[in-house]
Every structure is written in structure tokens, then in C-alpha cells.
Design a protein around this motif. Structure first.
Motif, PDB file in Angstrom:
ATOM      1  N   THR A 193      -3.723   9.305  -3.791  1.00 31.44           N
ATOM      2  CA  THR A 193      -2.478  10.073  -3.892  1.00 31.44           C
ATOM      3  C   THR A 193      -2.385  10.812  -5.222  1.00 31.44           C
ATOM      4  O   THR A 193      -2.013  11.991  -5.278  1.00 31.44           O
TER       5      THR A 193
ATOM      6  N   VAL B 153      -5.018   3.718  -2.498  1.00 29.27           N
ATOM      7  CA  VAL B 153      -3.993   4.710  -2.169  1.00 29.27           C
ATOM      8  C   VAL B 153      -3.395   5.318  -3.433  1.00 29.27           C
ATOM      9  O   VAL B 153      -3.103   6.522  -3.469  1.00 29.27           O
TER      10      VAL B 153
ATOM     11  N   SER C 118     -10.485   8.836   4.260  1.00 28.85           N
ATOM     12  CA  SER C 118      -9.242   9.584   4.069  1.00 28.85           C
ATOM     13  C   SER C 118      -9.413  11.092   4.203  1.00 28.85           C
ATOM     14  O   SER C 118      -8.421  11.823   4.204  1.00 28.85           O
TER      15      SER C 118
ATOM     16  N   GLY D  71       1.562   4.016  -3.086  1.00 28.93           N
ATOM     17  CA  GLY D  71       1.284   5.435  -2.918  1.00 28.93           C
ATOM     18  C   GLY D  71       2.477   6.306  -3.290  1.00 28.93           C
ATOM     19  O   GLY D  71       2.321   7.355  -3.930  1.00 28.93           O
TER      20      GLY D  71
ATOM     21  N   THR E  23       0.826  -1.206   0.000  1.00 32.87           N
ATOM     22  CA  THR E  23       0.000   0.000   0.000  1.00 32.87           C
ATOM     23  C   THR E  23       0.860   1.255   0.000  1.00 32.87           C
ATOM     24  O   THR E  23       0.636   2.192  -0.780  1.00 32.87           O
ATOM     25  N   VAL E  24       1.886   1.294   0.863  1.00 34.62           N
ATOM     26  CA  VAL E  24       2.723   2.485   0.993  1.00 34.62           C
ATOM     27  C   VAL E  24       3.577   2.708  -0.253  1.00 34.62           C
ATOM     28  O   VAL E  24       3.651   3.828  -0.788  1.00 34.62           O
TER      29      VAL E  24
ATOM     30  N   ILE F  98       0.901   9.303   3.159  1.00 34.19           N
ATOM     31  CA  ILE F  98       0.714   7.946   2.637  1.00 34.19           C
ATOM     32  C   ILE F  98       0.840   6.907   3.750  1.00 34.19           C
ATOM     33  O   ILE F  98       0.073   5.937   3.803  1.00 34.19           O
TER      34      ILE F  98
END
Length: 388
Positions: A287, A283, A332, A82, A78-79, A311
């Protein structure tokens, strides 16, 4: 899919009202946007508090190493997804807008009726207070196994989800209609729509780039052909496009993951869990759209440290986002306002952008779940074999 059609209808009606309707009608819709925006701001801390607290409290440690590997792999995916989205959007979006300048103003030309300014609904909690409280109590409930408190939290979550499904989500098209009435009156609506299309196309492109990266990594770890693995997951992708729900797609995702040769016990555990915690597609979209919206206002993109913070927090915040269409963007909103400083007009644009592609973000999430399960199988089972 019905929500997307209603959203499109809201955009079209908003443009027509902005061009053709008398000023008092346009002001009425802009006033509704202002009042409903207050209600959205009120619900944001409640969404963060109850959904994140419930999600963290539900992550039991009974599955041992497999749980830790699944959570770590999902969060890492996920990170990094992003970060990829931010790097690409930061490089590409300014060129899209180089000839357009600032398209969206935080202060629209046509103001709402005066009573809207007096009708304020202050949130019960600050955004970051809600986030820290959710972490603290969620971890505490899980660690101490406070089942009674867990039930209270789950009931609070059910109440907030009821407000989302019966009030927020149904009235979003009217809210978006008000946004596009204001854009039409300001004369920036078509330039904004053109940019919308380009940004959404870029988000969909990045979804597939990330899936290729994810399955290439899984293939290197497991020794399987990544393209064959990804091809086998396509039924899950298209099912998610139709259902707009990770949970509803679990049976197909599970069956397709097992067809890739993943151990059935690992698949049965990791796929339902990933449906809740693996949010790479969501994400990527949030983003990409957030970076684009900043440029739409004529501002400079946030620095890399700010976006990394955003993020990293977003990856956790989306762990238990509401299951309704548009739930991820609703969860979010607190970070968009607290970390990136988005005001109500920009949040409205984020909602419109995200919901327009919600089904594809969900499809990216669930398709990536198959790669996560493959990695979990390799790491968890190899460790187990080593222990013997």
C-alpha cells in the motif's frame, strides 16, 4: 537474501548500461523488459486462480470457533494495517516529492525493438474473472469436500509455482535492469532512487508502528504486558529477516508465542495458519509503495473508497500467495492493474520496491502472528468456557 543482492546488481548494471552502453544495447534490455512484462501479465490471472482457490479450499471448518477467530483477526489486522499505511503515505509522500515533480513516465523515451509490439501474450482470463472464479470454486470445494477437485487445483498451483520459481523470480533482476536502463535514459533514475529509499524507510517505520498497535491491543485483551510480549517475539522477527519465509520461521514463531504464555493447543493451531493468512506487513509495504508510485508519475492518489476496495481484496488475495521470495507482490499484480490501473512500467517499479524489503515485510507478518494467537486464545477459550 540472494534475490535482494541480485536485484541490487540489476539496478546498478541497468544504470551503467543506460549511461555507458551504445543505444542498441540499451534498447535490447528495454525490449526484454517489454517481452518479459507480457509473460508476467499472462501469469497474473493463473497465480490468482490457483493460489487463492487452493488457499480457500484448504481452510477446513474442523477447528470450529478457533478457525473463525483466527481468520477474522488476521484479516482485520491486515486490512487496518493497509489503511494506516495509505493514510500516512497519502499525507507524507507528496511532501517528499514536492520539489521533484513527476519522476517516472508511462512512456519511456527509448522504445523497444519493433518485434516486441507484435509479440503479445494475452492472459487466459481477465483479472476479476480469475478472482471471482477462485472464490467460487474455493468455497465450493471446501464446503462440498471435493477432494478430487482439490487435488487438481493443488497440482495446478504446483505448476504455476514452478513457473514462478524457475522462470519469473530468476529473471526478475534482468527485468528490473531493463527498467533502470529506461529510467537512466530518461534522466530520472537518481531522483527515483532517492524516493525509493525514503519510501522503504517509511514502510519499515510503519511495520513497527503496526506491531506496537497490534501488541497493545493484544495486551489490553489478554492482560499481558505488550512490550514484554513484543520483546519475546524478536527472535522470530530476526529469523524471518534472514529466511524471507513465514513457513521457515514457524518453529521459532511457535516457540516464542508459547513463551508469551499462549495455550499450546491454540498456538499449535493458529501460528501455522497465520503464516499463510496474516499479511499485515506485506500489505503495509504494498500500500505504501503503490501510493508512492502514483505520486512518482505525477498523478493524484486514489480516493479512499478505491484504496479500501484495493486493500480489502488484497487481504484475501495474499491468503495463499506463492511462498517464494517476492511471492506476495506477484500475487498482488492483478489488483494493482485492475483496481489501481497500473501499467507495465509502474508494476515493474512495484516489484523492485517490494522485493528490496521483502524480508522485513515477512518479519512483520510473523511477529504479528504472536499477537493474533494471544487474541485467539482469549476469545476462543473464553467462549468455550462460557459454553460450559
Amino acid at each position: 537474501m540472494k534475490l535482494i543482492l541480485r536485484l541490487i546488481a540489476g539496478i546498478v548494471v541497468g544504470i551503467l548500461i543506460g549511461y555507458l552502453a551504445p543505444e542498441f544495447i540499451s534498447r535490447a534490455f528495454i525490449t526484454f523488459r517489454a517481452v518479459f512484462g507480457q509473460f508476467i501479465s499472462y501469469t497474473i490471472p493463473l497465480i490468482i486462480l490457483f493460489f487463492i482457490m487452493s488457499g480457500i479450499a484448504s481452510l477446513r471448518s474442523g477447528a470450529g470457533r478457533a478457525l473463525g477467530v483466527t481468520v477474522a483477526a488476521s484479516y482485520a489486522s491486515t486490512v487496518f494495517a493497509g489503511l494506516l499505511a495509505f493514510i500516512v503515505a497519502d499525507a507524507v509522500v507528496p511532501h517528499m516529492l514536492s520539489s521533484a515533480g513527476a519522476l517516472v513516465s508511462e512512456s519511456p523515451g527509448l522504445e523497444p525493438y519493433g518485434f516486441a509490439d507484435k509479440l503479445t501474450i494475452p492472459p487466459a482470463l481477465d483479472i476479476m474473472t480469475a478472482l471471482v472464479t477462485a472464490f467460487l470454486f474455493g468455497i465450493g470445494i471446501s464446503t462440498l469436500k471435493q477432494q478430487a477437485l482439490k487435488e487438481i487445483v493443488d497440482q495446478g498451483k504446483d505448476i504455476v509455482e514452478l513457473a514462478l520459481t524457475r522462470i519469473l523470480i530468476p529473471f526478475l533482476p534482468v527485468y528490473i535492469c531493463g527498467v533502470f536502463v529506461a529510467l537512466t535514459v530518461d534522466g530520472t533514475v537518481f531522483a527515483t532512487l532517492r524516493t525509493f529509499g525514503l519510501v522503504l524507510a517509511m514502510a519499515l517505520f510503519l511495520h513497527w508502528i503496526w506491531l506496537l498497535i497490534l501488541y497493545t491491543f493484544a495486551g489490553l485483551i489478554t492482560g499481558r504486558n505488550p512490550l514484554v510480549m513484543l520483546k519475546n517475539m524478536l527472535p522470530a522477527y530476526f529469523t524471518a529477516v534472514g529466511t524471507m519465509s513465514s513457513a521457515a520461521t514457524i518453529p521459532v514463531t511457535l516457540e516464542r508465542t508459547k513463551s508469551n504464555g499462549v495455550d499450546p493447543h491454540i498456538a499449535d493451531f493458529s501460528i501455522p495458519l497465520c503464516a499463510t493468512i496474516h499479511m499485515s506487513g506485506s500489505v503495509v509495504t504494498i500500500t505504501t509503495c503503490a501510493t508512492a508510485v502514483v505520486f512518482l508519475t505525477g498523478g493524484a492518489a486514489p480516493d479512499i473508497s478505491t484504496m479500501m476496495t484495493f486493500i480489502a481484496l488484497l487481504g484475501v488475495t495474499l491468503i495463499a500467495s506463492p511462498g517464494a521470495p517476492g511471492g506476495s507482490i506477484m500475487a498482488s499484480l492483478g489488483l494493482l492493474s485492475s483496481v489501481l490501473g497500473f501499467g507495465e512500467p509502474l508494476i515493474a517499479l512495484m516489484i523492485a520496491l517490494y522485493i528490496a524489503q521483502d524480508s522485513f515485510g515477512t518479519a512483520c507478518n510473523v511477529t504479528g502472528d504472536g499477537a493474533i494467537a494471544s487474541v485467539v486464545e482469549k476469545l476462543a477459550l473464553s467462549k468455550k468456557a462460557g459454553d460450559h
